[in-house]
Structure formats: structure tokens, C-alpha cells
Design an enzyme around this catalytic site. Structure first.
Site, short mmCIF file in Angstrom:
data_model
loop_
_atom_site.label_atom_id
_atom_site.label_comp_id
_atom_site.label_asym_id
_atom_site.label_seq_id
_atom_site.Cartn_x
_atom_site.Cartn_y
_atom_site.Cartn_z
N ARG A 237 -3.74 8.22 -12.81
CA ARG A 237 -3.80 8.90 -14.10
C ARG A 237 -3.94 7.88 -15.23
O ARG A 237 -3.26 6.85 -15.21
CB ARG A 237 -2.54 9.74 -14.33
CG ARG A 237 -2.57 11.04 -13.56
CD ARG A 237 -3.61 12.01 -14.15
NE ARG A 237 -3.65 13.29 -13.48
CZ ARG A 237 -4.54 13.65 -12.54
NH1 ARG A 237 -5.48 12.82 -12.15
NH2 ARG A 237 -4.50 14.86 -12.00
N GLU A 266 -9.36 10.96 -21.81
CA GLU A 266 -10.54 11.46 -21.10
C GLU A 266 -11.07 12.66 -21.87
O GLU A 266 -10.26 13.51 -22.26
CB GLU A 266 -10.18 11.89 -19.68
CG GLU A 266 -9.91 10.70 -18.77
CD GLU A 266 -9.59 11.11 -17.32
OE1 GLU A 266 -9.79 12.29 -16.98
OE2 GLU A 266 -9.14 10.25 -16.57
N HIS A 285 -13.73 10.32 -13.74
CA HIS A 285 -12.70 11.06 -12.98
C HIS A 285 -13.32 11.90 -11.86
O HIS A 285 -13.11 13.11 -11.78
CB HIS A 285 -11.88 11.94 -13.94
CG HIS A 285 -10.51 12.27 -13.40
ND1 HIS A 285 -9.36 12.05 -14.09
CD2 HIS A 285 -10.12 12.79 -12.20
CE1 HIS A 285 -8.31 12.44 -13.37
NE2 HIS A 285 -8.76 12.89 -12.21
#
Ligand code: OXD
Length: 321
Positions: A237, A266, A285
Site C-alpha cells: 500500500r 493514487e 496498481h
């Protein structure tokens, strides 16, 4: 039994008729609703016993309001590994259990990470660049064999990465809260020895979940412990890493390079200096994404559902990516 599935096609994980049939195999008489928007369930007055949904942060927690509305809800099955988006909602709903797709992320993520490591050590970007320039230029590549890799926050994903690293002859260190023996890991260290693991690593791989304890765990001080020749990988993360400190370390040559599949924030803003760094690979991601993802996710659900039917227990700990 009422079951709701909240899906999002645009993230590349369609829920198909085959997946609905997989649920039906376990719950033949269930009333199953598949919707894109949680408000559709509310407006129909549909109160599910079980909800399957994306529960991660970053805009992908799509069921917060519905969970508060549905007072029949017993079980939330997260299609993502990360559940940080829904945990704050469920804190107030003590009768609702949460499980996730633990175990299905290791294969695609480890293949992505190994792809980066092998390509970097063997110089494939250089090979391709030379080809683009029609240049026959030989050079001596490096090897992953014999390198030390430290996997920070080693859970199911990290263990799959460890097995691949081991197969390539690396020395594997795993850092986790509770020290237990882990296959393919040469040394398991508690979080208190994180600095030691960072100092020794040629490759640092972060597979930590998002939580209050892991927030910016990898900060400026931690980057200063890493070797200048180290490669840094984050496939956990983004919130676990201080982006500013990482950017500075990369810009100042205090780290050899990075593969970043998890970033904070993000999406990475277009003006981030990270985009233009030669020694950085930005991956949006997607390291867990795979054509096999949804089939595997529904298989995990089927297994947990069989246990639920057999003894009423909701099994499967949540591993938060
Ligand atoms: C997840 C992911 O499933 O980040 O949480 O891929």
C-alpha cells in the site's frame, strides 16, 4: 438467503454469469442481486445476508452506505485483498463479519515483481533500447542469484514472492509482527529489527497493508538505512511509504531504483517527479490483476461459504494487502 454482489467492470474485473453460478452451487435457492451501485439495492429495499464487494480504499470501497443501511447483513466478502476502505464502516457494525480473497494475489504479484527484478538485473531495458537504435552492443548483466531480499510485512503475498526469490538463489529475510517459521525464508525478523533487514538488503520489497501502524513506516530515516545499490519495490500500500522521502532518495541517488505498484496518492499526480526518473518503474496498481482473478476470488468465496453452511461460522481471516 439473500446475496448481493456490488461490482465495478471498469477496473477490469467483470462478474459474469459463471460467477453467479458458482454462488448458486453453494446456495441453490438464494435470491442473488448483482448491481453496479449500492443505491440500487437500497431503492429496491433489498437487504442481503451476504454482500460481495470491493472494500479497499482509494475510491474502491463501494459499499459503505449500504452496509450501514442493511440491518440483515451478516457477512461482507471483500473481492479485494485490501479492506481498509470498509474497516471504519464495520467498526460500528459488530454483527457483521468481514473476510477477503486472501491467497489469490501471490501468483500475479510475484510474477510482476520477479519480472521487474530479472529484467533490471539482466539489463533488458538496455537490450530493448539498443534494439530501438539498431545498435548491436554487448554488455555484462548482473544476477539476482546470491542477492539478499528483505520482504517487509511478509504474509501470503510475501511468502509467494519469497518462494520465487528462493528458486532464483536469493537469501530471503522476512519481517513480520509475529516471528514464525516461514517456508523459503532464511530469517524471519520482528518489526523491531526492521532497520537491520533494510541495511542488509540488496532488494527491499514492501507488502504491507494500510493501517495506523504501517502509515509511513518506510520514512526518510528508513530510506537512509538502505544500501545505495538497493532496489526498492512497493506492491503493498502506498500509505506505508513516505512518498516525499522516497522521491528524494531516488532523485539523490541514495537508492538504485524502484518498482512502484502502490503509491501515495493514487493516481500519482501528472507533475510527480517520479514519472520522469529513468530508474523508476511506475505501475498503476495492477500487479494483482490477472485474467484468473475473478475465478479465483469466487472459488475462495465458495470455500468460505461451504464452511458457513456447514457450521454457521464465517471463516477466512482477512489479510489486508
Ligand atoms: C487488492 C489490491 O486486492 O490492491 O487489495 O490488488
Amino acid at each position: 438467503m439473500k446475496i448481493a454482489i456490488l461490482y465495478r467492470d471498469e477496473i477490469g474485473f467483470p462478474v459474469t454469469g459463471k460467477h453467479v453460478e458458482m454462488i448458486r452451487k453453494v446456495f441453490p435457492d438464494a435470491d442473488i442481486r448483482k448491481v453496479r451501485d449500492e443505491s440500487e439495492l437500497e431503492s429496491e429495499g433489498f437487504k442481503a445476508d451476504i454482500l460481495l464487494c470491493w472494500a479497499t480504499g482509494g475510491g474502491l470501497c463501494i459499499a459503505g452506505n449500504y452496509c450501514r443501511y442493511d440491518d440483515a447483513l451478516k457477512w461482507v466478502f471483500s473481492l479485494s485483498a485490501g479492506v481498509e476502505g470498509i474497516v471504519p464502516v464495520l467498526k460500528d457494525l459488530s454483527n457483521v463479519c468481514l473476510t477477503n480473497t486472501k491467497g489469490i494475489h501471490g501468483i500475479p504479484i510475484s510474477e510482476t515483481v520477479m519480472g521487474y527484478l530479472l529484467s533490471t538485473f539482466r539489463g533488458l531495458p538496455q537490450v530493448k533500447e539498443n534494439q530501438r537504435r539498431h545498435r548491436w552492443q554487448r554488455f555484462v548483466g548482473e544476477e539476482t542469484c546470491g542477492r539478499t531480499v528483505s520482504i517487509i510485512g511478509i504474509g501470503a503475498i510475501g511468502q509467494t514472492i519469497a518462494s520465487r526469490c528462493k528458486a532464483f538463489g536469493m537469501y530471503v529475510i522476512g519481517v513480520k509482527r509475529q516471528v514464525t517459521k516461514i517456508p523459503n525464508v532464511d530469517e524471519v525478523m520482528p518489526v523491531e529489527r526492521l532497520d537491520d533487514a533494510l541495511e542488509r538488503a540488496d532488494i527491499v520489497i514492501v507488502t504491507l497493508p494500510a493501517s495506523a501502524q504501517t502509515e509511513k513506516l518506510i520514512n526518510a530515516d528508513r530510506f537512509s538505512k538502505m544500501k545505495r545499490s538497493a532496489l526498492f519495490v512497493n506492491c503493498g500500500r502506498g500509505s506505508t511509504v513516505d512518498t516525499q522521502a522516497m522521491t528524494a532518495a531516488l532523485a539523490e541517488g541514495r537508492l538504485a531504483g524502484a518498482f512502484l505498484d502502490a503509491l501515495d496518492p493514487e493516481p500519482l499526480p501528472p507533475d510527480s517527479p517520479l514519472w520522469d526518473m529513468e530508474n523508476v518503474v511506475i505501475s498503476p496498481h495492477i500487479s494483482a490483476q490477472s485474467a484468473a482473478y475473478m475465478d479465483r476470488a469466487f472459488e475462495v468465496f465458495q470455500n468460505q461459504a461451504v464452511t458457513y453452511l456447514n457450521d454457521g461460522s464465517i471463516s477466512g481471516e482477512t489479510e489486508v494487502r
